[in-house]
Write a protein that holds these residues in place. Structure first.
Motif, short mmCIF file in Angstrom:
data_model
loop_
_atom_site.label_atom_id
_atom_site.label_comp_id
_atom_site.label_asym_id
_atom_site.label_seq_id
_atom_site.Cartn_x
_atom_site.Cartn_y
_atom_site.Cartn_z
N PRO A 73 0.85 -1.20 0.00
CA PRO A 73 0.00 0.00 0.00
C PRO A 73 0.88 1.25 0.00
N GLY A 74 0.53 2.20 -0.83
CA GLY A 74 1.28 3.44 -0.89
C GLY A 74 2.45 3.40 -1.85
N PHE A 93 5.94 2.17 -8.10
CA PHE A 93 5.94 1.01 -8.99
C PHE A 93 5.62 1.45 -10.42
N ARG A 94 4.62 2.27 -10.53
CA ARG A 94 4.16 2.74 -11.83
C ARG A 94 5.24 3.56 -12.55
N THR A 100 0.67 -13.97 1.65
CA THR A 100 1.68 -12.97 2.01
C THR A 100 1.13 -11.95 2.98
N GLY A 101 -0.13 -12.09 3.34
CA GLY A 101 -0.71 -11.13 4.26
C GLY A 101 -0.98 -9.79 3.59
N SER A 102 -0.48 -9.64 2.37
CA SER A 102 -0.66 -8.35 1.69
C SER A 102 -1.94 -8.38 0.87
#
Lengths: 476, 476
Positions: B230-231, B236-237, B268-270
């Protein structure tokens, strides 16, 4: 006077189980079609083989005869490799000699247009006159490891042939059929029969389906077709419907797009027809459609080895989280349901698994799991009755896993399937060593093994599609 | 006081080209992670290797040191395999000792929740304090055949590793990454670098993209991801967009469906995030999406070896009609155009081909073709300027074809590509012998070879997608 067309499927069996075979056009020259057919027959077929060649006394150690009229009994099949123009005459002789079927490998008929069309007509008249059956012309022949006959001209020095297995394979394209046999061998698929139908002037898909439906060695049927002859749609459809009542059929129909249809019309001269029409037929007859060659056989394999799937709910049992995620996606994208397991079942799993494992679905026993963790998970999930199919993702090279695990899985699944009619598929992404281990599950318990989650999910989808069909027609 | 997060990509190179490597947690017990890392380093890396273990004098013939503080120069990378709780301290020592990066293989951090989350926070603080970089924790390590370092714990007795090649592979899943390395080896793919990013507490996809973008050994980048933290979406983009200006990127994003996203969150918990969001990012940054592991590498291979395709028009040159039909379908289904060739080009082809050949598109030289028929067709079609890509389907086991054909095709294509920036792909459905022949085209001229028409068509589509992207951003 010509006899009528024989009833669907009649007399086809002789192609696979002849009592004696003549090769008309047998050649002494290695590499020639008439040599290779004889060579392959000699290496596959245990009955008498009669080379027919007016200029030879002996070929490959077999006594040769000037014409088929001179051949002794028993002989009920003739493989024909002489030039197209001579074919009607030699088939006429074969008919008079009393063979029950001919395989005409020779090309130069309808597929070349013009005079070839007329020649094929004349050939069919001869066939009808004698009331015999004909495969071809312009075909590769027949390869039947289940009954021990290879009547093709494929050179074993140049390509492989698959061993005995449960899939029958019918191909409208000879060259593609040959290439696929080689690929099937390298990829460890086994077949019951391979039939190249060529121009299908007489024996067609419907005839072969009628035969294969009753063939105990065939558990599923894979077909590559470009198009069915005009006016034969009804016959094809009836044969499909009758067959899928008993055995699953997967069809790769090419010429689906405008570009493909144009290519098909250059290739076989036949019209590919609107794919929509085929799609409708497939839906109405329970045929599973494939869109590439790998899919065709991957799905046919699962259908041959596993029971149909009678509901949409799948449990994934994995040793790797990532693979579990991918399997979930691939299954969901095919409309299958990776359902949550009940709190009771999750509690049972939690009791036997490692604390780091996840008892949800996917059941992730983790990369630290032992053989028993994986086996127990299978048992608990099956006995819950909460799913209709099981998707296994064992990582067979983990330090905590023994090389005996595939054998133990096979034994467990065999035991389970005596009581529960629930299908299994497995995905094992691996190199040679681990792949060989994984294939033990397939050999010993018929769990089809695929090298990625997408292929295994597609196979499971095929099992579900066939299950839906059987439910619809009231058979399952 | 903690230093800020380093600029994207900074200091990543040391993972692949260290001047000396310490293994903190090196073990004398074969099979242990700390043993395997040392074993693999010893067999891959030419610089100095320092086992760190307070209870050993020597491991695998290498002098061992009680702590990293005792290790002599040069050392700028430490691989850490000690239990999670000890990791922050040993990384602190490594930082004080002056290493520039650490690879933390140890698990037991964010992925286990609870205290692990705190532990990972503390670990990152240590990393930031020293201004060093960290790969992991909870990762498999790095394998870089292009620079000669294997800092993973993968057991070479249990699985294969691919040789040197043009594809960089980043995996968020360690287990899946390992399985895919084994699969890549068996399927003859070569890679430049493999990076298992684990929990990516410090080094993430963006850092690696920034490095790989400049890496001369890497021609395309294949990624398996479950989700971006998150964030981190913007970071990344931007990294993707900058990278695709220079090199093609293919991403297999799992957790696309609700079922997959749920599985990913257990794994992964993500949060996997909405796939629609990723799809949008991929579209806006020119990333090519893949939907299964085979596709991921098949497309990455074409993108690594061939120029992008700058228009939609494809010519198919085949020796088998059926394969031509299937290729036409597969290309058309991907939006590519199997265009009719002009009457002039067809006339030129007719002049050099057999009378039974078809000069339309697909150009079907037939199963009676010679090497020259196939080669001449390639030349005529390319020189016509009427197509933007060439799809080859040679049947390399035909009687009329020599085993030299793949080499001749390779030479011709190399000659053509000096003048014309036109991409080639090939489909060869075959077993081992013919497949080995086909792969000569790939080795000698970079023509990617696939085992069926669908895979080759998808590869061509990927070349077209990348071409469209480069045209859109004004680079091609």
């Amino acid at each position: 006077m010509a006899l009528p067309r024989p009833p669907v499927g009649e007399g086809v069996e002789v192609l696979f189980k002849p009592k004696g075979v003549a090769v008309i056009g047998a050649s002494r020259k290695p590499g020639k079609v008439g040599y290779m057919v004889l060579y392959n027959l000699k290496n596959s077929y245990e009955g008498p083989i009669y080379p027919v060649n007016p200029n030879a006394d002996e070929i490959l150690g077999l006594k040769a005869y000037p014409t088929i009229m001179d051949v002794p009994d028993p002989v009920d099949l003739a493989v024909v490799t002489v030039p197209a123009k001579m074919v009607p005459d030699v088939v006429d002789q074969a008919g008079r000699r009393g063979v029950r079927a001919v395989i005409v490998i020779s090309a130069g008929f309808r597929e070349v247009g013009g005079e070839g069309v007329e020649l094929e007509k004349r050939l069919l008249e001869v066939v009808r006159k004698h009331g015999i059956r004909m495969l071809g012309p312009n075909c590769l022949g027949v390869y039947s490891p289940s009954t021990g006959i290879n009547a093709t001209f494929l050179d074993p020095e140049k390509q492989g042939l698959p061993g005995k297995g449960p899939i029958a394979f019918i191909s409208q394209s000879g060259a593609l059929g040959a290439a696929l046999l080689d690929w099937l061998d390298a990829n460890q698929f086994g077949i019951s029969k391979f039939i190249s139908i060529g121009n299908k002037a007489d024996i067609d898909e419907a005839d072969l389906l009628a035969y294969l439906r009753k063939d105990p060695e065939t558990k599923s049927i894979a077909m590559y077709i470009e198009g069915v002859a005009p006016g034969e749609g009804g016959r094809f459809r009836r044969a499909l419907e009758e067959t899928t009542h008993e055995k699953p059929v997967v069809i790769l129909k090419s010429g689906r797009t405008a570009a493909g249809a144009r290519a098909a019309s250059s290739h076989t001269g036949s019209l590919a027809g609107s794919y929509q029409l085929y799609e409708t037929i497939f839906k109405q007859t329970g045929v599973i459609p494939a869109y590439d060659t790998a899919q065709l056989f991957e799905m046919a394999l699962a259908l041959a080895l596993q029971p149909p799937m009678l509901g949409d709910r799948v449990a994934i049992i994995t040793m790797g989280g990532g693979s579990g995620v991918m399997a979930s996606d691939n299954l969901a994208e095919k409309g299958l349901k990776v359902v949550e397991l009940s709190p009771e079942t999750q509690a049972k799993l939690r009791k036997v698994l490692l604390p780091i494992a996840s008892p949800r679905n996917p059941v992730d026993v983790t990369g630290s799991a032992t053989d028993e963790h994986f086996l127990e998970s299978i048992r608990i999930v099956v006995e819950s009755g909460e799913v209709d199919g099981i998707f296994l993702i064992p990582y067979l090279n983990l330090a905590s896993i023994t090389p005996e695990l595939p054998r133990k899985i096979a034994a467990l699944v065999k035991e389970i399937q005596q009581k529960y009619r629930i299908p299994f598929v497995a995905s094992v992404t691996a190199g040679k060593k681990t792949w060989a281990l994984a294939k033990i599950m397939e050999k010993e318990a018929g769990i089809p093994v695929y090298s990625n989650e997408a292929s295994a999910a597609r196979a499971m989808w095929a099992l579900r599609q066939y299950g839906k069909w059987l439910q619809k027609i009231g058979v399952a």
